[in-house]
Design a protein around this motif. Structure first.
Motif, PDB file in Angstrom:
ATOM      1  N   LYS A  64      -3.237   4.874  -3.312  1.00  0.00           N
ATOM      2  CA  LYS A  64      -4.046   6.061  -3.182  1.00  0.00           C
ATOM      3  C   LYS A  64      -3.562   7.388  -3.371  1.00  0.00           C
ATOM      4  O   LYS A  64      -2.569   7.661  -2.671  1.00  0.00           O
ATOM      5  CB  LYS A  64      -4.678   5.726  -1.894  1.00  0.00           C
ATOM      6  CG  LYS A  64      -5.780   6.791  -1.432  1.00  0.00           C
ATOM      7  CD  LYS A  64      -6.274   6.950  -0.128  1.00  0.00           C
ATOM      8  CE  LYS A  64      -7.376   7.943  -0.011  1.00  0.00           C
ATOM      9  NZ  LYS A  64      -7.734   7.968   1.492  1.00  0.00           N
TER      10      LYS A  64
ATOM     11  N   HIS B 290       0.704  -1.167  -0.158  1.00  0.00           N
ATOM     12  CA  HIS B 290       0.096  -0.034   0.142  1.00  0.00           C
ATOM     13  C   HIS B 290       0.700   1.292   0.045  1.00  0.00           C
ATOM     14  O   HIS B 290       2.044   1.391   0.682  1.00  0.00           O
ATOM     15  CB  HIS B 290      -0.900  -0.084   1.130  1.00  0.00           C
ATOM     16  CG  HIS B 290      -1.951  -1.182   1.294  1.00  0.00           C
ATOM     17  ND1 HIS B 290      -3.017  -1.131   0.966  1.00  0.00           N
ATOM     18  CD2 HIS B 290      -1.682  -2.536   1.884  1.00  0.00           C
ATOM     19  CE1 HIS B 290      -3.668  -2.385   1.043  1.00  0.00           C
ATOM     20  NE2 HIS B 290      -2.875  -2.951   1.655  1.00  0.00           N
TER      21      HIS B 290
ATOM     22  N   LEU C 298      -1.341  -1.222  -4.334  1.00  0.00           N
ATOM     23  CA  LEU C 298      -2.276  -0.347  -4.368  1.00  0.00           C
ATOM     24  C   LEU C 298      -1.617   1.163  -4.077  1.00  0.00           C
ATOM     25  O   LEU C 298      -1.099   1.146  -3.041  1.00  0.00           O
ATOM     26  CB  LEU C 298      -3.178  -0.727  -3.429  1.00  0.00           C
ATOM     27  CG  LEU C 298      -3.925  -2.177  -3.395  1.00  0.00           C
ATOM     28  CD1 LEU C 298      -4.841  -2.629  -2.270  1.00  0.00           C
ATOM     29  CD2 LEU C 298      -4.816  -2.252  -4.839  1.00  0.00           C
TER      30      LEU C 298
ATOM     31  N   LYS D  86       0.432   5.678  -0.485  1.00  0.00           N
ATOM     32  CA  LYS D  86      -0.404   6.868  -0.526  1.00  0.00           C
ATOM     33  C   LYS D  86       0.372   7.926  -0.901  1.00  0.00           C
ATOM     34  O   LYS D  86       1.468   8.379  -0.678  1.00  0.00           O
ATOM     35  CB  LYS D  86      -0.954   7.241   0.957  1.00  0.00           C
ATOM     36  CG  LYS D  86      -1.966   8.385   0.988  1.00  0.00           C
ATOM     37  CD  LYS D  86      -2.636   8.705   2.198  1.00  0.00           C
ATOM     38  CE  LYS D  86      -3.699   9.908   1.984  1.00  0.00           C
ATOM     39  NZ  LYS D  86      -4.095  10.089   3.333  1.00  0.00           N
TER      40      LYS D  86
END
Length: 81
Positions: A68, A26, A66, A28
């Motif tokens: 964001k 993950h 992933l 961001k």
């Protein structure tokens, strides 16, 4: 005798590649304008997490990545990989 154990270990490693665990990674991205100065001239540039170019993503084969992306800039931004 020691050589046979090494051969067995290599054989097991080749036959069972599924033992290598894939991960979900993950990240961001905060996209913001940041003032920068070069050659006595200051201007805003688009940065990702305060960096230009943006941060490095780390992943291995078969990982799921992933990302964001949060755009804090007043215009649309395109991210290219």
């Amino acid at each position: 005798m020691e050589y046979s154990w090494i051969r067995l270990l290599v054989l097991v490693a080749c036959l069972f590649p599924a033992l290598v665990e894939c991960r979900v990674r993950h990240y961001k991205f905060n996209v913001v304008l940041k003032n920068t100065t070069k050659l006595c001239s200051s201007k805003p540039i688009v940065t990702v997490n305060g960096k230009f170019p943006g941060p490095t993503l780390y992943a291995r084969e078969d990982d799921t990545v992933l990302v964001k992306v949060v755009n804090h800039v007043k215009y649309n931004v395109s991210v290219h990989w």
